[in-house]
Enzyme design. Structure first.
Site, short mmCIF file in Angstrom:
data_model
loop_
_atom_site.label_atom_id
_atom_site.label_comp_id
_atom_site.label_asym_id
_atom_site.label_seq_id
_atom_site.Cartn_x
_atom_site.Cartn_y
_atom_site.Cartn_z
N ASP A 8 -36.30 -71.79 -21.38
CA ASP A 8 -36.05 -70.89 -20.25
C ASP A 8 -37.14 -71.11 -19.21
O ASP A 8 -38.34 -70.99 -19.51
CB ASP A 8 -36.06 -69.43 -20.70
CG ASP A 8 -34.82 -69.08 -21.53
OD1 ASP A 8 -33.96 -69.96 -21.71
OD2 ASP A 8 -34.72 -67.92 -21.98
N ASP A 129 -22.57 -63.06 -20.82
CA ASP A 129 -23.70 -62.26 -21.28
C ASP A 129 -23.26 -60.80 -21.31
O ASP A 129 -22.84 -60.26 -20.28
CB ASP A 129 -24.89 -62.42 -20.34
CG ASP A 129 -25.27 -63.89 -20.14
OD1 ASP A 129 -25.14 -64.65 -21.11
OD2 ASP A 129 -25.68 -64.26 -19.02
#
Length: 239
Positions: A8, A129
């Protein structure tokens, strides 16, 4: 089963968040390129990269780092975060990205999604998500009224071949994936599912494998060493 080590990106560094909160970040490696090389040397066959800054801004802000990673490793790289135009998709593919993950755009810009799938087919993945079963967008800051199952069915009908499903409440917690939501999703659609969020142990990975989940993204567990990458790759090859 495919194993996707996660990198990330935030402000050019490799970080981990807790439950998707940007204020709760931990820097895992100041050099994401070095981290990508580490994963490759340990046997990774593909990398999962998220541009966290891009997810907020709506455009790729870590493109130079992503390009460096693609040049530094020989394995495929898939990237998500802030990709909301065909130009952005083309730019990522041009620097060596293998597959592109669309999130917010999949919910709010169906014409873009349809065109991207038409042009790039299996290179387009949709990231769903969810928080409490509802889809979150714009870097997980906004919660919609669309259920994750409903969006997954829409994506399948539009020709999307792969979905990355993340339960935000599990992300970065090492509390185990949301097996129940994944099982329901698997019953609802017939396309490839990649599980993300909460994976903490090889037992978690084995259970996902037993469910015939296509792939699993592993982040914090690799950095905290609750999962050994070489071991989990070996285990999934034997299953």
């Amino acid at each position: 089963m495919e194993i996707f080590p996660a990198i990330d990106l935030k402000e050019g560094r490799c970080v981990r968040l807790y439950q998707g909160e940007f204020s709760k970040e931990t820097v895992m490696n100041e050099d994401p390129v070095a981290q990508a090389i580490i994963f490759e040397k340990l046997g990774a066959e593909i990398l999962h990269i998220v541009d966290l800054d891009g997810a907020i801004a709506g455009e790729s802000l870590n493109l130079p780092v992503i390009e460096k990673i693609c040049k530094a490793v020989r394995i495929p790289v898939q990237v998500g975060g802030g990709i909301r135009s065909l130009v952005a998709v083309e730019k990522l593919l041009s620097v060596g990205v293998e597959k592109v993950i669309l999130g917010t755009a999949a919910l709010y810009d169906k014409s873009f999604l349809e065109e991207a799938v038409r042009l790039y087919k299996e290179k387009i993945i949709v990231g769903i998500d969810a928080k409490n079963g509802f889809v979150a967008t714009r870097g997980w800051l906004d919660l919609s009224e669309i259920s994750y199952i409903s969006l997954a069915k829409q994506m399948e009908s539009l020709g999307v071949q792969t979905i990355v499903f993340t339960d935000i409440s599990k992300d970065g917690t090492l509390a185990g994936p949301n097996f129940e939501q994944l099982a329901l999703l698997q019953k609802s659609v017939g396309i490839r599912l990649i599980a993300s969020g909460g994976v903490a142990s090889i037992q978690d990975v084995k259970k996902l494998n037993d469910m015939n989940i296509y792939g699993v993204i592993i982040g914090k567990a690799l950095y905290e060493k609750t999962i050994d990458l070489e071991e989990v790759l070996q285990v999934t090859k034997l299953c």
